[in-house]
Enzyme design. Structure first.
Site, short mmCIF file in Angstrom:
data_model
loop_
_atom_site.label_atom_id
_atom_site.label_comp_id
_atom_site.label_asym_id
_atom_site.label_seq_id
_atom_site.Cartn_x
_atom_site.Cartn_y
_atom_site.Cartn_z
N HIS A 105 0.83 -1.16 -0.19
CA HIS A 105 0.04 -0.14 0.09
C HIS A 105 0.84 1.20 0.17
CE1 HIS A 105 -3.26 -2.65 1.22
NE2 HIS A 105 -4.12 -1.95 0.68
N LYS A 137 -0.80 4.74 4.44
CA LYS A 137 -1.86 3.99 5.18
C LYS A 137 -1.12 3.79 6.46
CE LYS A 137 -4.05 -0.61 4.62
NZ LYS A 137 -5.22 -0.03 4.84
#
Length: 218
Positions: A141, A145
């Site tokens: 990600h 995040k």
């Protein structure tokens, strides 16, 4: 017309849901809840305690720490909820299950059709392969995040574990261990960098062959 309370209205997904709702004649966002300040076409409250209108449903794309307020408001006012936030602890998931005995709740770590298909495929593959393959999950990600591993990675591991009678434990970090891999474990690994939206690989590694199921979000 479905009247929606949008929890996490000022976040990235909240803004996306708002844009979709603007082009849907059957959905109307009547208010939002978010600690941030953002000018919207609907009122945004800082807390569920401040909400003075009653929606038909709550859509939540906020943060895990907001769960108690959401559930309290939803149960007290008998309002169904769609929970799409990640990073919940096992204790919080139990709270969701308890609340679902009183009100309708749709809860998923990932709303993507492709990811949910990936879960189904992972369950099927693990059921066919049995004990002959080691299972590893890698998720990637963007660098903003907060939670790791991703809720989707946990969702995938849980789907496999459910298929296999809950025999697996999850191994998140091997760097401190000097021992061979246990056959009854699922390794889960997180990568954070750049603006990667979301990539998930489920690896089944056996003798002389490897099967990889992958999903990438753009």
């Amino acid at each position: 017309m479905i009247n929606v309370l949008l929890s996490g209205a000022c976040g990235k997904m909240g803004k996306t849901v708002n844009l979709i709702a603007e082009n849907d004649s059957e959905v109307n966002i009547i208010c939002g809840v978010d600690k941030a300040d953002l000018i919207c076409d609907f009122p945004v409250f800082h807390s569920f305690d401040d909400v003075n209108v009653k929606p038909d449903v709550i859509i939540d794309f906020s943060i895990a720490s907001a769960l108690d307020g959401i559930l309290k408001y939803a149960v007290s006012n008998n309002i169904p909820a769609i929970l799409a936030t990640t990073g919940y602890s096992s204790e919080q998931i139990e709270k969701i299950k308890e609340a679902s005995k009183k009100i309708p709740i749709f809860f998923s770590f990932n709303m993507s059709i492709g990811v949910n298909l990936l879960c189904s495929l992972a369950k099927k593959v693990s059921g066919v392969l049995g004990d002959g393959f080691d299972i590893e999950i890698i998720e990637k990600h963007h660098n903003q995040k907060i939670d790791a591993p991703s809720g989707t990675a946990i969702m995938l591991a849980n789907a496999i574990n459910e298929q296999c009678d809950e025999k697996y434990r999850y191994e998140y970090d091997r760097h401190s261990k000097r021992q061979k891999r246990d056959k009854n474990e699922i390794g889960i690994h997180s990568i954070r960098g750049g603006n990667i939206v979301g990539e998930h690989d489920v690896i089944f590694a056996g003798e002389d062959e490897v099967i990889t199921l992958s999903h990438s979000a753009n």
